[in-house]
Design a protein around this motif. Structure first.
Motif, PDB file in Angstrom:
ATOM      1  N   ALA A 186       0.833  -1.212   0.000  1.00 58.83           N
ATOM      2  CA  ALA A 186       0.000   0.000   0.000  1.00 58.83           C
ATOM      3  C   ALA A 186       0.864   1.257   0.000  1.00 58.83           C
ATOM      4  N   ALA A 196       0.982   4.209  -2.909  1.00 59.06           N
ATOM      5  CA  ALA A 196       0.575   5.572  -2.547  1.00 59.06           C
ATOM      6  C   ALA A 196       1.737   6.558  -2.565  1.00 59.06           C
ATOM      7  N   LYS A 197       2.917   6.085  -2.941  1.00 62.89           N
ATOM      8  CA  LYS A 197       4.133   6.896  -2.798  1.00 62.89           C
ATOM      9  C   LYS A 197       4.115   8.151  -3.656  1.00 62.89           C
ATOM     10  N   LYS A 248       1.382   9.000  -6.049  1.00 60.35           N
ATOM     11  CA  LYS A 248       0.075   9.551  -6.397  1.00 60.35           C
ATOM     12  C   LYS A 248      -1.004   8.777  -5.662  1.00 60.35           C
ATOM     13  N   SER A 249      -2.218   9.289  -5.717  1.00 60.24           N
ATOM     14  CA  SER A 249      -3.337   8.621  -5.059  1.00 60.24           C
ATOM     15  C   SER A 249      -3.595   7.256  -5.692  1.00 60.24           C
ATOM     16  N   ILE A 250      -3.990   6.309  -4.864  1.00 60.48           N
ATOM     17  CA  ILE A 250      -4.318   4.972  -5.367  1.00 60.48           C
ATOM     18  C   ILE A 250      -5.643   5.007  -6.125  1.00 60.48           C
ATOM     19  N   VAL A 300      -4.749  -0.621   1.700  1.00 58.55           N
ATOM     20  CA  VAL A 300      -4.889   0.513   0.787  1.00 58.55           C
ATOM     21  C   VAL A 300      -5.861   1.545   1.354  1.00 58.55           C
ATOM     22  N   LYS A 350      -4.308   3.468   4.122  1.00 56.60           N
ATOM     23  CA  LYS A 350      -3.232   4.356   3.672  1.00 56.60           C
ATOM     24  C   LYS A 350      -3.759   5.557   2.924  1.00 56.60           C
ATOM     25  N   ASP A 351      -4.739   5.348   2.054  1.00 55.76           N
ATOM     26  CA  ASP A 351      -5.278   6.406   1.210  1.00 55.76           C
ATOM     27  C   ASP A 351      -6.731   6.639   1.604  1.00 55.76           C
ATOM     28  N   LYS A 352      -6.977   7.708   2.335  1.00 52.51           N
ATOM     29  CA  LYS A 352      -8.314   7.971   2.884  1.00 52.51           C
ATOM     30  C   LYS A 352      -9.339   8.335   1.824  1.00 52.51           C
ATOM     31  N   LYS A 353      -8.891   8.573   0.584  1.00 50.93           N
ATOM     32  CA  LYS A 353      -9.824   8.901  -0.491  1.00 50.93           C
ATOM     33  C   LYS A 353     -10.030   7.725  -1.443  1.00 50.93           C
ATOM     34  N   ALA A 354      -9.311   6.641  -1.229  1.00 50.38           N
ATOM     35  CA  ALA A 354      -9.407   5.497  -2.128  1.00 50.38           C
ATOM     36  C   ALA A 354     -10.724   4.750  -1.933  1.00 50.38           C
TER      37      ALA A 354
END
Length: 328
Positions: A150, A154-155, A157-159, A176, A179-183
């Motif tokens: 994950a 996410a390094k 760009k957004s997933i 994922v 890690k990515d709150k918008k995914a």
């Protein structure tokens, strides 16, 4: 180079493995639970002969899996209780089941090398009970690497919209989404696997962003517009023609510029390293109808033919790598 002494010690290690497998078979750690019991009490509960159980328990003490008191009572070590006692909140039910199941099939290695794969073993429908246990085992195995993958995705760009194909218990989806709150994540797998994912993660804050698509990799539509697709430990199950079919479906499911993260064991060109990947070729010989471990170049060729480019390689642990490829 493998020495004579290491050769002998490695084969002798099978004896240790058999002792531990016997402990799982007779559910010794669950019988003991948090109690101290005599070998006669354990034998009675496990429905075995006293003589054999006494010898087994003493061998488990010698291996460090059990403790024995001065009054000849046996107890689990904290580590064995934690992972292999059914009453423990950390019980590794999938690992325990899979180790017993795989052990039986590994005994067929010599016959398989001599006579070829027994394809009848792969006929019929999927067994939901096996898939349930297998999914838990995959969660127990995948969890340590899920955060690492994950973080890699996410390094830069957004997933974004994330599709996990054949992702079993949803361990990577969960990582994922943390890690990515918008995914937004979609898991495509069989019903039994999706049910395990629901049981594991239904109480998590991200659960409203976790979607399920029960289905089959070959027969089901994936959807479209995904920013990231994960194809983890699937490539080795199938032959090149089958993988080309799946990779084309993935390409179609991705949005323009979307990326595929392909996780697997990969071999160097002489097919003898890394060790874990070479050993895994034998695993695939036993446990799949057509699968094998692929080399890096073979995999890159499959990706290029399916319409992927800009391939980068990222090392994980135990001989495993992530290949990230972008849709052309």
């Amino acid at each position: 180079m493998l020495t004579f002494q290491k050769f002998v010690e490695t084969i002798d290690g099978l004896e240790d493995a058999r002792v531990l497998l016997a402990a799982l078979e007779f559910d010794v750690f669950s019988v003991l639970d948090k109690k101290q019991l005599t070998f006669k009490q354990v034998a009675r509960k496990a429905k075995t002969r006293e003589e054999g159980m006494e010898a087994l328990l003493n061998a488990l003490v010698a291996l460090g899996a059990l403790k024995k008191s001065k009054d000849s009572k046996f107890a689990s070590t904290p580590e064995m209780y934690k992972h292999f006692c059914r009453s423990s909140p950390h019980y590794k039910q999938g690992t325990a089941h899979l180790k017993l199941e795989k052990n039986n099939e590994w005994t067929q290695l010599i016959g398989t090398i001599r006579n070829g794969r027994d394809l009848s073993a792969f006929e019929g429908d999927d067994d939901p009970a096996f898939r349930h246990c297998f999914s838990y085992a995959m969660h127990e195995r995948s969890e340590p690497y899920a955060d690492q993958i994950a973080a890699l995705l996410a390094k830069k760009k957004s997933i974004g919209r994330f599709l996990d194909l054949g992702g079993g218990p949803g361990s990577y989806c969960a990582a994922v989404l943390r890690k990515d709150k918008k995914a937004e994540a979609t898991l495509l797998d069989r019903d039994a696997a999706c049910n395990v994912a629901r049981a594991l993660f239904s109480g998590e804050k991200f659960y409203n962003r976790f979607h399920f698509k029960p289905g089959d990799l070959f027969d089901s539509e994936y959807g479209n517009g995904f920013d990231t697709v994960l194809f983890s430990n699937i490539l080795h199950i199938y032959n090149p023609a089958e993988n080309r079919q799946l990779l084309k479906k993935i390409h179609k499911a991705l949005a323009p510029g979307g990326r595929l993260a392909l996780v697997d064991f990969f071999l160097n060109e002489d097919r003898t390293a890394p060790y874990e990947a070479a050993l895994f070729s034998l695993t695939m010989l036993l446990f799949t109808a057509t699968g094998k471990t692929y080399t890096f170049k073979e995999t890159e060729a499959l990706l290029n033919k399916a319409g992927f480019g800009k391939i980068t390689t990222h090392k994980l642990n135990e001989g495993s790598h992530v290949l990230v490829a972008h849709k052309k």
